[in-house]
Structure formats: C-alpha cells, structure tokens
Design a protein around this motif. Structure first.
Motif, PDB file in Angstrom:
ATOM      1  N   MET A   1       0.836  -1.178   0.000  1.00  0.00           N
ATOM      2  CA  MET A   1       0.000   0.000   0.000  1.00  0.00           C
ATOM      3  C   MET A   1       0.880   1.239   0.000  1.00  0.00           C
ATOM      4  O   MET A   1       1.886   1.313   0.690  1.00  0.00           O
ATOM      5  CB  MET A   1      -0.897  -0.035   1.234  1.00  0.00           C
ATOM      6  CG  MET A   1      -1.846   1.095   1.327  1.00  0.00           C
ATOM      7  SD  MET A   1      -2.928   0.827   2.759  1.00  0.00           S
ATOM      8  CE  MET A   1      -4.150   1.989   2.378  1.00  0.00           C
ATOM      9  N   ALA A   2       0.490   2.225  -0.788  1.00  0.00           N
ATOM     10  CA  ALA A   2       1.259   3.461  -0.871  1.00  0.00           C
ATOM     11  C   ALA A   2       1.165   4.228   0.434  1.00  0.00           C
ATOM     12  O   ALA A   2       0.142   4.218   1.105  1.00  0.00           O
ATOM     13  CB  ALA A   2       0.730   4.324  -2.010  1.00  0.00           C
ATOM     14  N   GLU A   3       2.249   4.906   0.764  1.00  0.00           N
ATOM     15  CA  GLU A   3       2.253   5.719   1.971  1.00  0.00           C
ATOM     16  C   GLU A   3       1.927   7.160   1.596  1.00  0.00           C
ATOM     17  O   GLU A   3       2.650   7.799   0.846  1.00  0.00           O
ATOM     18  CB  GLU A   3       3.607   5.647   2.666  1.00  0.00           C
ATOM     19  CG  GLU A   3       3.547   6.186   4.058  1.00  0.00           C
ATOM     20  CD  GLU A   3       4.775   5.828   4.855  1.00  0.00           C
ATOM     21  OE1 GLU A   3       5.267   6.721   5.550  1.00  0.00           O
ATOM     22  OE2 GLU A   3       5.232   4.690   4.772  1.00  0.00           O
ATOM     23  N   ILE A   4       0.818   7.645   2.095  1.00  0.00           N
ATOM     24  CA  ILE A   4       0.360   8.996   1.813  1.00  0.00           C
ATOM     25  C   ILE A   4       0.592   9.842   3.057  1.00  0.00           C
ATOM     26  O   ILE A   4       0.207   9.446   4.154  1.00  0.00           O
ATOM     27  CB  ILE A   4      -1.134   8.994   1.440  1.00  0.00           C
ATOM     28  CG1 ILE A   4      -1.355   8.184   0.168  1.00  0.00           C
ATOM     29  CG2 ILE A   4      -1.648  10.411   1.284  1.00  0.00           C
ATOM     30  CD1 ILE A   4      -2.797   7.973  -0.190  1.00  0.00           C
ATOM     31  N   SER A   5       1.226  10.991   2.860  1.00  0.00           N
ATOM     32  CA  SER A   5       1.424  11.882   4.005  1.00  0.00           C
ATOM     33  C   SER A   5       0.636  13.163   3.790  1.00  0.00           C
ATOM     34  O   SER A   5       0.492  13.645   2.670  1.00  0.00           O
ATOM     35  CB  SER A   5       2.907  12.190   4.209  1.00  0.00           C
ATOM     36  OG  SER A   5       3.399  13.010   3.181  1.00  0.00           O
ATOM     37  N   VAL A   6       0.128  13.692   4.888  1.00  0.00           N
ATOM     38  CA  VAL A   6      -0.655  14.924   4.858  1.00  0.00           C
ATOM     39  C   VAL A   6      -0.016  15.903   5.826  1.00  0.00           C
ATOM     40  O   VAL A   6       0.197  15.584   6.993  1.00  0.00           O
ATOM     41  CB  VAL A   6      -2.124  14.663   5.280  1.00  0.00           C
ATOM     42  CG1 VAL A   6      -2.922  15.955   5.242  1.00  0.00           C
ATOM     43  CG2 VAL A   6      -2.754  13.593   4.407  1.00  0.00           C
ATOM     44  N   LYS A   7       0.293  17.076   5.315  1.00  0.00           N
ATOM     45  CA  LYS A   7       0.855  18.132   6.160  1.00  0.00           C
ATOM     46  C   LYS A   7      -0.047  19.349   6.065  1.00  0.00           C
ATOM     47  O   LYS A   7      -0.423  19.773   4.974  1.00  0.00           O
ATOM     48  CB  LYS A   7       2.271  18.494   5.710  1.00  0.00           C
ATOM     49  CG  LYS A   7       3.243  17.363   5.895  1.00  0.00           C
ATOM     50  CD  LYS A   7       4.625  17.746   5.468  1.00  0.00           C
ATOM     51  CE  LYS A   7       5.538  16.538   5.642  1.00  0.00           C
ATOM     52  NZ  LYS A   7       6.901  16.801   5.215  1.00  0.00           N
ATOM     53  N   VAL A   8      -0.392  19.899   7.214  1.00  0.00           N
ATOM     54  CA  VAL A   8      -1.228  21.097   7.278  1.00  0.00           C
ATOM     55  C   VAL A   8      -0.365  22.237   7.792  1.00  0.00           C
ATOM     56  O   VAL A   8       0.390  22.067   8.748  1.00  0.00           O
ATOM     57  CB  VAL A   8      -2.440  20.868   8.215  1.00  0.00           C
ATOM     58  CG1 VAL A   8      -3.281  22.121   8.332  1.00  0.00           C
ATOM     59  CG2 VAL A   8      -3.282  19.706   7.716  1.00  0.00           C
ATOM     60  N   ASP A   9      -0.467  23.396   7.147  1.00  0.00           N
ATOM     61  CA  ASP A   9       0.328  24.538   7.602  1.00  0.00           C
ATOM     62  C   ASP A   9      -0.533  25.510   8.419  1.00  0.00           C
ATOM     63  O   ASP A   9      -1.749  25.382   8.478  1.00  0.00           O
ATOM     64  CB  ASP A   9       1.016  25.245   6.433  1.00  0.00           C
ATOM     65  CG  ASP A   9       0.063  25.806   5.395  1.00  0.00           C
ATOM     66  OD1 ASP A   9      -1.013  26.303   5.771  1.00  0.00           O
ATOM     67  OD2 ASP A   9       0.403  25.766   4.201  1.00  0.00           O
ATOM     68  N   ILE A  16      -0.738  17.093   0.350  1.00  0.00           N
ATOM     69  CA  ILE A  16      -0.923  15.646   0.405  1.00  0.00           C
ATOM     70  C   ILE A  16       0.070  15.021  -0.563  1.00  0.00           C
ATOM     71  O   ILE A  16      -0.048  15.193  -1.781  1.00  0.00           O
ATOM     72  CB  ILE A  16      -2.359  15.259   0.013  1.00  0.00           C
ATOM     73  CG1 ILE A  16      -3.353  15.995   0.894  1.00  0.00           C
ATOM     74  CG2 ILE A  16      -2.544  13.749   0.089  1.00  0.00           C
ATOM     75  CD1 ILE A  16      -4.758  15.991   0.352  1.00  0.00           C
ATOM     76  N   SER A  17       1.059  14.339  -0.036  1.00  0.00           N
ATOM     77  CA  SER A  17       2.077  13.687  -0.848  1.00  0.00           C
ATOM     78  C   SER A  17       1.637  12.255  -1.138  1.00  0.00           C
ATOM     79  O   SER A  17       1.409  11.469  -0.221  1.00  0.00           O
ATOM     80  CB  SER A  17       3.413  13.702  -0.109  1.00  0.00           C
ATOM     81  OG  SER A  17       4.399  13.070  -0.893  1.00  0.00           O
ATOM     82  N   LEU A  18       1.521  11.930  -2.421  1.00  0.00           N
ATOM     83  CA  LEU A  18       1.062  10.609  -2.837  1.00  0.00           C
ATOM     84  C   LEU A  18       2.211   9.681  -3.213  1.00  0.00           C
ATOM     85  O   LEU A  18       2.062   8.463  -3.170  1.00  0.00           O
ATOM     86  CB  LEU A  18       0.119  10.744  -4.039  1.00  0.00           C
ATOM     87  CG  LEU A  18      -1.082  11.665  -3.836  1.00  0.00           C
ATOM     88  CD1 LEU A  18      -1.831  11.841  -5.150  1.00  0.00           C
ATOM     89  CD2 LEU A  18      -1.987  11.120  -2.755  1.00  0.00           C
TER      90      LEU A  18
END
Length: 76
Positions: A1-9, A16-18
C-alpha cells in the motif's frame, strides 16, 4: 500500500504527498471552466512528476473545507 502523508500549515493550507518524486508540472484547478460550481476547486493544485504522474495535491487555503475530516486527522 502506498504511503500517503498529509501536512497542514498554519495558514490553513495542506499538502498531500502521494508518491516520492520531483514536481515538474502543476495545474491549478481554479483555472478550469467549471471551477465555480465546486468551491473546493478554487484552492486545489495538482502536482505531477516528469512522467506526468500525479504525486501530490496541494490545498492553498481552507483545507478543512476542501478535504474530508478523516484525512486531516492523519496530518503531521
């Protein structure tokens, strides 16, 4: 499964890095002819790599209005 990262500023945006990779092209969705029909499109930018694959989605403002709460709950 792909690792998706979410960063909020702090300004209310999100990234959202896919996939890993360098952004080569970006498309702002507010430029679409029908963008006024869906408010969230005004703050979305799609980022593509060298091969034209989608690698990230950026929300330039009001991430809480454009993204589902469950996705924001996983933000770093």
């Amino acid at each position: 499964m792909a690792e998706i990262s979410v960063k909020v500023d702090d300004s209310g945006g999100a990234y959202i890095s896919l996939a890993a990779g360098e952004v080569r092209d970006s498309v702002q969705l507010d430029e679409l002819e029908d963008a006024g029909r869906i408010a969230a499109l005004e703050s979305l930018v799609l980022h593509f790599d060298f091969y034209g694959r989608l690698i990230a989605v950026e929300v330039t403002s009001s991430a809480s209005s454009a993204l589902p709460p469950g996705l924001l709950d996983q933000a770093e």
